[in-house]
Write an enzyme that holds these catalytic residues in place. Sequence first.
Site, PDB file in Angstrom:
ATOM      1  CB  ALA A 180      -2.578  -1.315   5.688  1.00  0.00           C
ATOM      2  CE  LYS A 181      -8.422  -3.899   0.171  1.00  0.00           C
ATOM      3  NZ  LYS A 181      -8.927  -4.689   0.950  1.00  0.00           N
ATOM      4  N   GLY A 182      -2.584  -3.503   0.393  1.00  0.00           N
ATOM      5  CA  GLY A 182      -1.413  -3.403  -0.591  1.00  0.00           C
ATOM      6  C   GLY A 182      -1.674  -4.826  -1.504  1.00  0.00           C
ATOM      7  CG  ASP A 228      -8.038  -7.771  -1.663  1.00  0.00           C
ATOM      8  OD1 ASP A 228      -8.782  -7.723  -1.819  1.00  0.00           O
ATOM      9  OD2 ASP A 228      -9.336  -6.826  -0.169  1.00  0.00           O
TER      10      ASP A 228
END
EC number: 1.4.1.3
Length: 411
Positions: free
Chosen positions: A101-103, A142
């Site tokens: 996942a990433k966001g 991040d």
Amino acid sequence: MNALAATNRNFKLASRLLGLDSKLEKSLLIPFREIKVECTIPKDDGTLASFVGFRVQHDNARGPMKGGIRYHPEVDPDEVNALAQLMTWKTAVAKIPYGGAKGGIGCDPSKLSISELERLTRVFTQKIHDLIGIHTDVPAPDMGTGPQTMAWILDEYSKFHGYSPAVVTGKPIDLGGSLGRDAATGRGVMFGTEALLNDHGKSISGQRFVIQGFGNVGSWAAKLISEKGGKIVAVSDITGAIKSKDGIDIPALLEYTKVHRGVKGFDGADPIDPNVILLEDCDILVPAALGGVINRENANEIKAKFIIEAANHPTDPDADEILSKKGVVILPDIYANSGGVTVSYFEWVQNIQGFMWEEEKVNDELKTYMTRSFKDLKEMCKTHSCDLRMGAFTLGVNRVAQATILRGWGA
């Protein structure tokens, strides 16, 4: 070629080597879910400001989805999709039970006060709290975020679901963060480099390294590599670049950067143009900054014999081809920088157990995982007669494909 196109290309090449059917290939490529939410907060001056928050959840065949949250003014949906997909393959290569996942939020954190950032983080968490979770999707820091951001997410999520330290990783130690997490990606880079060099009958000691990027990953990699006897002959960061043919005193440079917030002006080395750092004479080049820095314009001029991809997607496909013809060995990002997510997994395990590990155990386990993953990667290279990048992709894609089929999702 942008990051998403390059990632899709590598996936499809791996899929062909593995002989996956077209339906399975399509299901593995399409993200599980893409979330986009509006986050409106009162600013310190009383005005309202709106920001767009998002989360791309790529795959959960092997376990909860995992990936960073970034705060950046120019959030690129394609890049985030690519990084979410890369996390799926990376966790599979590392053999940890996660998907990808990433966001993040489209904002400039440098222009927001601490209280504004806290309000924004809490509103974002309110909007996605039912879509993340200990066994669903576990965010991490991040670009533009850190342990404090994770602490706010944990607190806000816990208001809805009860105290849940395992819902995020990269937390402050006092809230269940893991010892060794700060150094994990850089330490993983060192372990990966060691495994690669051992495979070529070499060791870190005596090798000349150039490190592009002296942030968290690059600085820890430099420290740990120099402790193993590696000679760091050039480094760069956003402030500038320096080199010394006799090797830079890394402990002194680390002390200098704490005070001066960058390598520029360090008197233990000579200043050089940051734009040519990748072309410096060395044995091993470690790009630990931005993506796409090694491309067809500069690939022919790179002098290193080995490239360790500490950054995400630093080498584009055209450069890959050029460097391969030159005999340069590239240790791919989905293996080389997997130390961070591996220790995030250890943090999650500790939170679920309610039992914290000593730092020595964390580091020993990380070495075990990185060494095993390299061995598995090399086996795939032999099986499919391919380079390390395709070996890593076939390893990751195959593990996700097998989990997908076993769960009955392959139709």
